[in-house]
Write a protein that holds these residues in place. Structure first.
Motif, PDB file in Angstrom:
ATOM      1  N   MET A   1       0.808  -1.224   0.000  1.00 58.86           N
ATOM      2  CA  MET A   1       0.000   0.000   0.000  1.00 58.86           C
ATOM      3  C   MET A   1       0.840   1.273   0.000  1.00 58.86           C
TER       4      MET A   1
ATOM      5  N   ASN B   1      13.095 -15.647   3.974  1.00 63.44           N
ATOM      6  CA  ASN B   1      12.498 -16.154   5.207  1.00 63.44           C
ATOM      7  C   ASN B   1      13.140 -17.448   5.651  1.00 63.44           C
TER       8      ASN B   1
ATOM      9  N   LEU C   1       4.301 -19.318   5.719  1.00 61.28           N
ATOM     10  CA  LEU C   1       3.057 -18.625   5.361  1.00 61.28           C
ATOM     11  C   LEU C   1       2.880 -17.378   6.199  1.00 61.28           C
TER      12      LEU C   1
ATOM     13  N   ALA D   1       5.015 -15.375   6.958  1.00 60.04           N
ATOM     14  CA  ALA D   1       5.874 -14.284   6.493  1.00 60.04           C
ATOM     15  C   ALA D   1       5.708 -13.991   5.006  1.00 60.04           C
ATOM     16  N   VAL D   2       4.793 -14.680   4.337  1.00 59.77           N
ATOM     17  CA  VAL D   2       4.573 -14.416   2.911  1.00 59.77           C
ATOM     18  C   VAL D   2       3.885 -13.056   2.763  1.00 59.77           C
ATOM     19  N   PRO D   3       4.300 -12.221   1.804  1.00 60.36           N
ATOM     20  CA  PRO D   3       3.643 -10.917   1.626  1.00 60.36           C
ATOM     21  C   PRO D   3       2.143 -11.084   1.402  1.00 60.36           C
ATOM     22  N   SER D   4       1.376 -10.166   1.980  1.00 54.32           N
ATOM     23  CA  SER D   4      -0.074 -10.335   1.945  1.00 54.32           C
ATOM     24  C   SER D   4      -0.619 -10.292   0.521  1.00 54.32           C
ATOM     25  N   ILE D   5       0.058  -9.577  -0.368  1.00 52.20           N
ATOM     26  CA  ILE D   5      -0.457  -9.447  -1.729  1.00 52.20           C
ATOM     27  C   ILE D   5      -0.464 -10.804  -2.435  1.00 52.20           C
ATOM     28  N   ILE D   6       0.449 -11.709  -2.017  1.00 49.18           N
ATOM     29  CA  ILE D   6       0.493 -13.049  -2.610  1.00 49.18           C
ATOM     30  C   ILE D   6      -0.800 -13.801  -2.273  1.00 49.18           C
ATOM     31  N   PHE D   7      -1.302 -13.598  -1.033  1.00 52.44           N
ATOM     32  CA  PHE D   7      -2.574 -14.233  -0.682  1.00 52.44           C
ATOM     33  C   PHE D   7      -3.706 -13.694  -1.556  1.00 52.44           C
TER      34      PHE D   7
ATOM     35  N   ALA E   1      -4.084  -4.776   0.691  1.00 50.26           N
ATOM     36  CA  ALA E   1      -3.529  -5.257  -0.573  1.00 50.26           C
ATOM     37  C   ALA E   1      -4.212  -6.516  -1.114  1.00 50.26           C
TER      38      ALA E   1
END
Lengths: 450, 297
Positions: A375, A435, B124, B126-132, B224
């Motif tokens: 964002m 990660n 999961l 730590a995966v960027p939220s936009i990937i979800f 996002a």
């Protein structure tokens, strides 16, 4: 019968089954040790036999019935006058469905009106059939479960097996999500790479999806410059020094108050940071650029986005550094102080070197977080792909382009939309590697001092 | 050392000590200013929003929905959309997360499969939220054909994102229950499932709920992934069910911040204040729960 009413009915039948089986088990409980399991277990056993087959039927019916309703509507005489072109026909039918559900909705195709009775009839017919099948399943399951109810029946072990199975499947959902992410990204990226060469995508330096050039290097550069350079220049010194001050110098009271205050920075939604960056920070940065003589400073700049992102990241760095410093054995600190070193010398020469693996891992997690941040860059970084090291220039990032490509008009097979998934795949792989390395370092580091 | 006889009273030694103490003070000041600067940013950010938005909050703003006129626009539609989305999220993520945590802590055998589950849960988280969001778009909308912009799809996407957070918090809470509780229950004849559901789970519940609330607070502020599944439509009436087109509070902030009309600036700040108030409330409840029910064994 509506689906939700049906679900309530199934649940109601389950409750009745539970009560019936429990009451019957209690009647069988005539002497000590007469029952193998508690009456409640018998209740659960019967309830599961009623609910599970019915829910299974509900799911199967829910996935096959729309197709059956569709073909029933097509077979109706009213559908004979529909155009044979499938795309147009489906549009009219879907409008008829909307009309059947919400009468009075304005429609484009007048033919849809004629289809409404057929839709309503097909819906109620297949709805009734589905409800009947599901109820039969519920009663059949319940009947079977009831016949097994005897005093020595091991209801508890059966119910517990079902519980364990559901626990197992919940934990498998995590794997399923990971597989789902990888599969969907790979699938859509595969479609993209059949149109655009992977080499051009990975190493090309010109990004302009509207004109069909997909060289994503400027996006990687923008992402790294904002997330891994500017944001870290802000976050690492502030986060690290805050952690050192709060763990080593601050009185316990101050620490108890300041640490949660600092964590608030991580809890503020990113859209708020984005707004803050666009409304307040970006104009300041532009004025600063104008003051130091940059020609034509733009309102959207890498610096504004990176600065605000850095502020957001401070608590990540500081809490990871905090944990790593706290994990260094007290004896090492005491040893250094006993040799006559001052506190700051101890911190610089003993604590930080010892805590370094943990701190580095924390920074890697912070970088992975920063490059996946969406964002702030969407609202403050700009849309022009720009391969420059000038922090006052407008720059675009991977996440910004994903948003840009997937919002607005969507044709799902164009290279333009598919490229968003390829960008997502790159982002996923990079953050995953960061990660995994970071988590491994943290784990090994903890073991070293335990 | 080669010179055992340092003269601690000599001017050189005194100067050296003074230099070291000065360095000590500088370092301490540096740390203090880092904390102060971070706090200053926080105060500045909250202050900007408060000054810009407090004037925009009134009954009409809290009860209205999105409109093309800044004066007529309100947040109620977005609040209701957020609420419906959060209901879907918690209904899916809490049981799934707690069940997964129970299995991994109490029943899982030590083998490679379980290692894969653990690694994938940690990743999961730590995966960027936009990937979800991309996952939700590809699976829920394109593959299963569910309604775009609906709280149902939004809630399911956020549930996948929140579940790992709840699993990790729940595992820590379950781990903190001492083994003696389990041993006592098993010793008087409870089965393993009874031990967990009658004894371990109730004791771990405050920790689990704290984690769940924190995960929900994160999901509430998330924008996002919802952009990906199209929850950015102009919705002028509050959604009445989880399949209606809806928008959520952070998305409303994003949409208003994009408006050219300067009159929306106050609305945006006011909506941010509403969102922050909800987050503050949720975190307050989490802290209260933790302090009230936390047991030190």
């Amino acid at each position: 019968m509506t689906p939700s009413a049906l679900l309530v009915l199934i649940a109601g039948l389950g409750v009745i089954g539970w009560l019936v089986a429990k009451a019957r088990a209690q009647r069988l409980n005539t002497r000590r040790d007469a029952l193998h399991s508690l009456p409640g277990h018998h209740g659960w056993y019967l309830a599961l036999w009623i609910i599970l087959p019915a829910l299974l039927g509900f799911a199967v019916w829910g996935s096959v019935s729309p197709g059956m309703i569709h073909s029933a509507v097509l077979a109706d005489p009213a559908a004979a006058r529909l155009p044979s072109f499938e795309f147009e026909r489906n549009a009219i039918i879907s409008e008829a469905f909307t009309l059947a559900e919400y009468p009075g909705t304005p429609v484009f195709n007048p033919e849809a009106e004629a289809l409404v009775p057929a839709v309503v009839a097909a819906k109620s017919k297949f709805g009734a059939i589905g409800a009947a099948i599901i109820l039969i399943l519920a009663f059949a399951g319940g009947g079977f479960g009831y016949t097994r109810l005897t005093a020595q029946f091991p209801a508890r072990t059966r119910v517990e097996r079902a519980v364990l199975l559901s626990l197992l499947s919940a934990s498998l959902l995590a794997i399923l999500t990971t597989i789902g992410i990888i599969a969907s990204l790979l699938f859509e990226s595969g479609l993209f790479f059949s149109k655009v060469s992977p080499l051009e995508f990975l190493f090309g330096t010109h990004w302009s999806p509207a004109n069909g050039s997909f060289g994503a290097v400027p996006l990687y550069w923008g992402t790294l410059f904002i997330g891994a350079v500017i944001a870290m220049v802000v976050a690492i010194p502030l986060g690290l020094m805050s952690a050192i001050y709060l763990t080593q110098y601050a009185p316990a009271d101050v620490r108890r108050w300041m640490k949660p205050m600092l964590e608030i920075l991580a809890g503020i939604p990113t859209v708020v940071y984005g707004y803050f960056a666009a409304l307040t920070v970006a104009p300041m940065v532009r004025d600063l650029a104008a003051a130091i003589g940059v020609a034509n400073p733009s309102t959207e700049s890498a610096l504004a986005a990176g600065l605000v992102m850095g502020i957001m990241i401070i608590p990540f760095v500081s809490s990871m550094a905090d944990d790593s410093i706290a994990a260094v054995p007290q004896a090492m600190r005491d040893g250094s102080l006993a040799m006559g070193a001052t506190r700051s010398e101890t911190i610089k020469k003993v604590l930080i070197p010892a805590a370094l693996p943990g701190i580095v891992a924390g920074i890697m997690l912070a970088v992975s977080r920063a490059i996946g941040e969406t964002m702030i860059v969407v609202m403050a970084a700009g849309a022009t792909a720009n391969l420059s090291a000038n922090p006052f220039a407008s720059m675009t990032t991977v996440t910004f382009q994903i948003v840009q490509l997937l919002t607005g008009d969507q044709e799902f097979d164009s290279a333009k939309t598919l490229s968003a998934f390829a960008l997502g795949l790159v982002l996923f792989i990079v953050t995953l590697i960061l990660n995994i390395i970071a988590l491994r370092v943290v784990k090994r580091f903890r073991e070293a001092y335990e | 050392m080669s010179n055992p006889a340092i003269d601690w009273g000599s001017p050189e030694a005194a100067k050296r000590l003074a230099r070291r103490y000065a360095a000590e003070r500088r370092f301490k000041l540096l740390g203090l200013s880092a904390v102060a600067l971070s706090m200053a940013f926080l105060v500045f950010l909250l202050g900007t929003m408060l000054i810009g938005g407090i004037g925009g909050i009134d009954a009409a703003f809290l009860s209205g929905s999105d409109a093309t006129e800044a004066d007529a626009a309100g947040v109620w539609g977005a609040v209701k959309g957020s609420f419906l989305t959060m209901v879907v999220t918690i209904v899916l993520a809490l049981p799934m997360g707690v069940f997964a945590a129970i299995y991994l802590e109490e029943f899982a055998p030590r083998n490679r499969w379980i290692d894969i589950v653990e690694v994938s849960i940690n990743n999961l988280a730590a995966v960027p939220s936009i990937i979800f969001g991309l996952l939700g778009l590809a699976v829920f909308i394109n593959f299963f054909g569910l309604a775009r912009s609906s709280p149902l799809v939004g809630g399911m996407t956020l549930a996948l994102m929140t579940m790992p957070v709840i699993v990790i918090a729940s595992r820590n809470a379950i781990k903190a229950v001492p083994p003696s509780i389990r041993d006592a229950a098993l010793a008087v004849g409870a089965s393993e499932v009874q031990t967990v559901f009658h004894h371990v789970l109730p004791l771990a519940l405050p920790g689990i709920l704290t984690g769940a609330i924190i995960g929900m607070a994160r999901a509430l502020g998330e924008t996002a992934p919802l952009l990906m599944i199209g929850m950015r439509a102009f919705v002028s009436s509050p959604p009445s069910s989880i399949t209606d087109p809806a928008t959520v509070l952070p998305m409303q902030i994003f949409l208003w911040s994009d408006e050219v009309d300067r009159a929306f600036v106050q609305n945006t700040s006011a909506a941010i204040l509403v969102l922050l108030a909800f987050l503050l409330l949720m975190n307050g409840i989490a802290i209260y729960l933790r302090n009230k029910f936390e047991t030190r064994w």
